[in-house]
Design an enzyme around this catalytic site. Structure first.
Site, short mmCIF file in Angstrom:
data_model
loop_
_atom_site.label_atom_id
_atom_site.label_comp_id
_atom_site.label_asym_id
_atom_site.label_seq_id
_atom_site.Cartn_x
_atom_site.Cartn_y
_atom_site.Cartn_z
N LYS A 287 0.87 -1.25 0.03
CA LYS A 287 0.05 -0.07 0.09
C LYS A 287 0.72 1.06 -0.12
O LYS A 287 2.12 1.23 0.09
CB LYS A 287 -1.11 0.03 1.10
CG LYS A 287 -1.74 -1.30 1.12
CD LYS A 287 -3.00 -1.22 0.17
CE LYS A 287 -3.56 -2.31 -0.20
NZ LYS A 287 -4.32 -3.26 0.55
C1 LIG Z 1 -5.40 -4.36 0.90
C2 LIG Z 1 -6.97 -3.99 0.97
C3 LIG Z 1 -7.81 -4.09 2.19
C4 LIG Z 1 -7.11 -5.06 3.47
O1 LIG Z 1 -6.23 -4.42 3.90
P1 LIG Z 1 -5.30 -5.21 5.19
O2 LIG Z 1 -4.40 -4.19 5.80
O3 LIG Z 1 -4.27 -6.33 4.36
O4 LIG Z 1 -6.13 -5.90 5.95
C5 LIG Z 1 -9.28 -3.97 2.22
N1 LIG Z 1 -9.65 -3.57 1.15
C6 LIG Z 1 -8.89 -2.91 0.04
C7 LIG Z 1 -9.92 -2.62 -1.03
C8 LIG Z 1 -7.63 -3.63 0.02
O5 LIG Z 1 -7.04 -3.36 -1.16
#
Ligand SMILES: *Cc1c(COP(=O)(O)O)cnc(C)c1O
Length: 380
Positions: free
Chosen positions: A188
């Site tokens: 991210k």
């Molecule tokens: C990555 C992601 C999540 C989950 O995030 P985590 O921190 O891995 O739990 C939720 N929604 C979307 C759209 C994502 O891309």
């Protein structure tokens, strides 16, 4: 010419700052939740704040943040929550975890974000909340969502996993709804490895999420005993174990300092792609009204191009690609739960979409390599 090394789809940005910060925590001996987490929460609040304070709680994932946000908003058994079909499993799974029904909604073809006209048609007496997802870092129509929420008395819980630093009409995502949830997963825009946060202008809801994220234990309650050695605590209600630890928080503090620079670099790469990629390729929406943070760079292949052939060709040129996302209604579990629903736009987009490399440490040369190989594949 084919490059020798593989260009991945995404890669976390790491420098000596992150290494030193993690090292310092490791040496300090205070590894779990502690002052570093409080420091990260304060820095995140500061970063997001556009006037009224934004309160933040660090958690071990965005999934946990979304789950706890639903619980804190009182969403539960027999309730319905509107979720776009175009998202990762997390957004809908958390709704099912609390015993409610994830009602899947189609998207807009240009932004890949939830289609609010279609969402309104899905509202029933049972609908308690809507969960917008800012796909790839382009903001949803927050004014439209606010008026829908007001009209039908809905809670708004944003899945902002892609949208740290994203602005809607000059204001950062995190200032708009009941709870906004961020992800700090390795790929991210702000990366810790694993991590997340819930933020809100409502301090009480954040303290409730904090408590639900640590066994339902109220730390304020046991502070009363602090002079007596603070070994007492009170379990006030059922809770979970989702606290953020200091090693990840320390990495997050460093990442947050450079987030705007990293997001700006993503936008430069996106501009390069848009300028030089073949005219036959379709792009998702951007707008000078907002600040798109390009967590992903999805492209729409021209009609008639076999996506799997394209993906294989890119792999042979040492370019990583992926598809974001396989809409939820095409997965067996959710297909069975939404048997009569139709998702015309999502289906049409899904047939053509593919994500190409996008991460801040990519060089202009890397981007030009991708551009050259994609254009050559399309016969240009
Ligand atoms: C990555 C992601 C999540 C989950 O995030 P985590 O921190 O891995 O739990 C939720 N929604 C979307 C759209 C994502 O891309």
């Amino acid at each position: 010419m084919k490059r020798n090394d593989f260009l991945p789809l995404a890669k976390p940005y790491i420098s000596e700052d992150e290494l030193a910060a993690a090292n310092e925590v490791l040496r300090s001996g205070w590894w779990t939740t502690g002052p570093k987490v409080t420091e990260f929460e304060a820095a995140l609040s500061d970063y997001l704040c556009e006037g009224d304070p934004v309160y933040a709680v660090g958690l071990n994932s965005c999934t946990a943040a979304l789950h706890l946000a639903l619980l804190a908003c009182g969403i539960g058994k027999d309730d319905e929550v509107i979720v776009p079909t175009w998202t990762f499993a997390a957004t809908a799974h958390v709704v099912e975890w609390v015993g409610a029904k994830a009602v899947l909604c189609d998207i807009e073809g240009n932004s890949l974000n939830i289609d609010l006209k279609k969402a309104e048609q899905l509202i029933t007496d049972k609908t308690k909340a809507i969960m917008p997802v800012h796909i790839a870092g382009f903001p949803c129509d927050m004014e439209g969502i606010a008026s829908l929420a007001k009209k039908y008395d809905l809670k708004v819980i944003e899945d902002a996993a892609h949208a740290i630093g994203t602005e809607y009409k000059g204001e950062k995502i995190g200032n708009f709804s009941d709870v906004t949830c961020f992800s700090f997963y390795a790929t991210k825009n702000l990366a810790m490895g694993e991590g997340g946060a819930a933020v809100s202008k409502d301090k009480e809801i954040i303290e409730k999420i904090r408590k639900l994220g640590y066994f339902g234990i109220n730390k304020e309650a046991f502070k009363r005993y602090e002079k007596a050695g603070n070994w007492r605590y009170d379990i006030e209600e059922m809770g979970y174990k989702c606290n953020l630890d200091s090693v990840h928080a320390a990495i997050g503090i460093e990442q947050l300092k450079k987030l705007d620079t990293l997001n700006a670099r993503r936008r430069e790469l996106a501009a390069l792609y848009k300028k030089h990629l073949s005219q036959k390729i379709g792009f998702t929406l951007d707008s000078s009204e907002h600040y798109h943070t390009y967590h992903l760079f999805p492209i729409l292949l021209p009609e008639g191009v076999e996506r799997d052939v394209f993906i294989q060709a890119m792999k042979e040129e040492n370019i990583g690609t992926s598809v974001h996302f396989i809409p939820l209604h095409l997965h067996s579990y959710y297909a069975a739960k939404n048997p009569h629903a139709t998702f015309e736009t999502a289906d049409a987009i899904f047939a053509r979409i593919v994500s190409i490399p996008m991460f801040p440490s990519m060089s202009d040369e890397d981007a030009h390599y991708v551009i050259a190989k994609v254009n050559a594949f399309l016969g240009e």
